[in-house]
Write a protein that holds these residues in place. Structure first.
Motif, PDB file in Angstrom:
ATOM      1  N   ILE A  63       0.868  -1.172   0.000  1.00 56.07           N
ATOM      2  CA  ILE A  63       0.000   0.000   0.000  1.00 56.07           C
ATOM      3  C   ILE A  63       0.904   1.221   0.000  1.00 56.07           C
ATOM      4  O   ILE A  63       1.671   1.429   0.940  1.00 56.07           O
ATOM      5  CB  ILE A  63      -0.929   0.012   1.230  1.00 56.07           C
ATOM      6  CG1 ILE A  63      -1.816  -1.237   1.232  1.00 56.07           C
ATOM      7  CG2 ILE A  63      -1.756   1.293   1.250  1.00 56.07           C
ATOM      8  CD1 ILE A  63      -2.681  -1.398   2.469  1.00 56.07           C
ATOM      9  N   VAL A  64       0.817   1.988  -1.083  1.00 54.89           N
ATOM     10  CA  VAL A  64       1.626   3.209  -1.149  1.00 54.89           C
ATOM     11  C   VAL A  64       0.775   4.390  -0.698  1.00 54.89           C
ATOM     12  O   VAL A  64      -0.416   4.474  -1.005  1.00 54.89           O
ATOM     13  CB  VAL A  64       2.228   3.440  -2.549  1.00 54.89           C
ATOM     14  CG1 VAL A  64       3.264   2.377  -2.863  1.00 54.89           C
ATOM     15  CG2 VAL A  64       1.161   3.464  -3.614  1.00 54.89           C
ATOM     16  N   THR A  65       1.391   5.264   0.048  1.00 53.68           N
ATOM     17  CA  THR A  65       0.691   6.390   0.647  1.00 53.68           C
ATOM     18  C   THR A  65       1.651   7.569   0.782  1.00 53.68           C
ATOM     19  O   THR A  65       2.770   7.509   0.271  1.00 53.68           O
ATOM     20  CB  THR A  65       0.077   5.963   1.999  1.00 53.68           C
ATOM     21  OG1 THR A  65      -0.751   7.000   2.501  1.00 53.68           O
ATOM     22  CG2 THR A  65       1.133   5.576   3.008  1.00 53.68           C
ATOM     23  N   GLN A  66       1.247   8.606   1.493  1.00 51.55           N
ATOM     24  CA  GLN A  66       2.046   9.821   1.587  1.00 51.55           C
ATOM     25  C   GLN A  66       2.962   9.861   2.805  1.00 51.55           C
ATOM     26  O   GLN A  66       3.585  10.891   3.062  1.00 51.55           O
ATOM     27  CB  GLN A  66       1.122  11.040   1.590  1.00 51.55           C
ATOM     28  CG  GLN A  66       0.360  11.197   0.302  1.00 51.55           C
ATOM     29  CD  GLN A  66      -0.578  12.390   0.345  1.00 51.55           C
ATOM     30  OE1 GLN A  66      -0.842  12.963   1.386  1.00 51.55           O
ATOM     31  NE2 GLN A  66      -1.077  12.772  -0.811  1.00 51.55           N
ATOM     32  N   VAL A  67       3.048   8.775   3.550  1.00 48.25           N
ATOM     33  CA  VAL A  67       3.913   8.742   4.731  1.00 48.25           C
ATOM     34  C   VAL A  67       4.886   7.576   4.624  1.00 48.25           C
ATOM     35  O   VAL A  67       4.596   6.566   3.998  1.00 48.25           O
ATOM     36  CB  VAL A  67       3.103   8.649   6.042  1.00 48.25           C
ATOM     37  CG1 VAL A  67       2.254   9.903   6.242  1.00 48.25           C
ATOM     38  CG2 VAL A  67       2.216   7.415   6.069  1.00 48.25           C
ATOM     39  N   ASP A  68       6.049   7.741   5.271  1.00 45.03           N
ATOM     40  CA  ASP A  68       7.056   6.677   5.270  1.00 45.03           C
ATOM     41  C   ASP A  68       6.553   5.432   5.989  1.00 45.03           C
ATOM     42  O   ASP A  68       6.778   4.309   5.547  1.00 45.03           O
ATOM     43  CB  ASP A  68       8.332   7.137   5.962  1.00 45.03           C
ATOM     44  CG  ASP A  68       9.044   8.260   5.237  1.00 45.03           C
ATOM     45  OD1 ASP A  68       8.580   8.689   4.166  1.00 45.03           O
ATOM     46  OD2 ASP A  68      10.069   8.728   5.762  1.00 45.03           O
ATOM     47  N   LYS A  69       5.906   5.670   7.143  1.00 48.08           N
ATOM     48  CA  LYS A  69       5.440   4.580   7.998  1.00 48.08           C
ATOM     49  C   LYS A  69       4.119   4.962   8.645  1.00 48.08           C
ATOM     50  O   LYS A  69       3.810   6.140   8.808  1.00 48.08           O
ATOM     51  CB  LYS A  69       6.454   4.298   9.118  1.00 48.08           C
ATOM     52  CG  LYS A  69       7.813   3.863   8.622  1.00 48.08           C
ATOM     53  CD  LYS A  69       8.751   3.633   9.778  1.00 48.08           C
ATOM     54  CE  LYS A  69      10.131   3.235   9.253  1.00 48.08           C
ATOM     55  NZ  LYS A  69      11.046   2.923  10.342  1.00 48.08           N
ATOM     56  N   VAL A  70       3.385   3.964   9.066  1.00 49.05           N
ATOM     57  CA  VAL A  70       2.188   4.166   9.870  1.00 49.05           C
ATOM     58  C   VAL A  70       2.644   4.664  11.241  1.00 49.05           C
ATOM     59  O   VAL A  70       3.680   4.223  11.756  1.00 49.05           O
ATOM     60  CB  VAL A  70       1.410   2.837  10.015  1.00 49.05           C
ATOM     61  CG1 VAL A  70       0.229   2.985  10.949  1.00 49.05           C
ATOM     62  CG2 VAL A  70       0.983   2.312   8.657  1.00 49.05           C
ATOM     63  N   CYS A  71       1.880   5.570  11.836  1.00 52.95           N
ATOM     64  CA  CYS A  71       2.223   6.105  13.154  1.00 52.95           C
ATOM     65  C   CYS A  71       1.087   5.904  14.134  1.00 52.95           C
ATOM     66  O   CYS A  71      -0.083   6.027  13.771  1.00 52.95           O
ATOM     67  CB  CYS A  71       2.523   7.598  13.070  1.00 52.95           C
ATOM     68  SG  CYS A  71       4.007   7.988  12.146  1.00 52.95           S
TER      69      CYS A  71
END
Length: 85
Positions: free
Chosen positions: A4-12
Motif C-alpha cells: 500500500i503506497v501512501t504519503q507517509v514513510d510509515k504508519v504512526c
C-alpha cells in the motif's frame, strides 16, 4: 504481499500528537486493536489498515505501507511499516 503506497514513510500511532511514534512492524492483531482504539481515522489510515487486516485474514503473508519512492527499501525491510499475521 500486499503493498500500500501512501504519503507517509510509515504508519504512526498517535499521529500528529507530541507522542507520535512511527511503527516499523505490527501484527494484524495489534493493527485491529489500534484500529478499534481509534488510532487510524476513517478518512486517513483507517481504510489502509482495514485492507491490510482483510488481506492477512485471507491468507496473505505480509503487508507493507510506505511512500512510493521508498518501495524498494521497504521490500528489503529497511523502511515502511510491515504488518504480519
Amino acid at each position: 504481499v500486499l503493498i500500500i503506497v501512501t504519503q507517509v514513510d510509515k504508519v504512526c500511532s498517535n499521529y500528529g500528537q507530541p507522542d507520535e511514534k512511527a511503527l516499523d512492524r505490527m501484527t494484524d492483531r495489534q493493527a485491529r486493536e489500534m484500529l478499534a482504539d481509534g488510532q487510524f481515522p476513517a478518512g486517513s489510515m483507517g481504510p489502509k489498515i482495514e485492507a491490510a487486516i482483510d488481506f492477512l485474514e485471507g491468507g496473505g503473508k505480509r503487508v507493507i505501507i510506505t511512500q512510493p519512492h521508498l518501495l524498494e527499501d521497504a521490500l528489503h525491510g529497511k523502511t515502511g511499516t510491515h504488518i504480519v499475521p
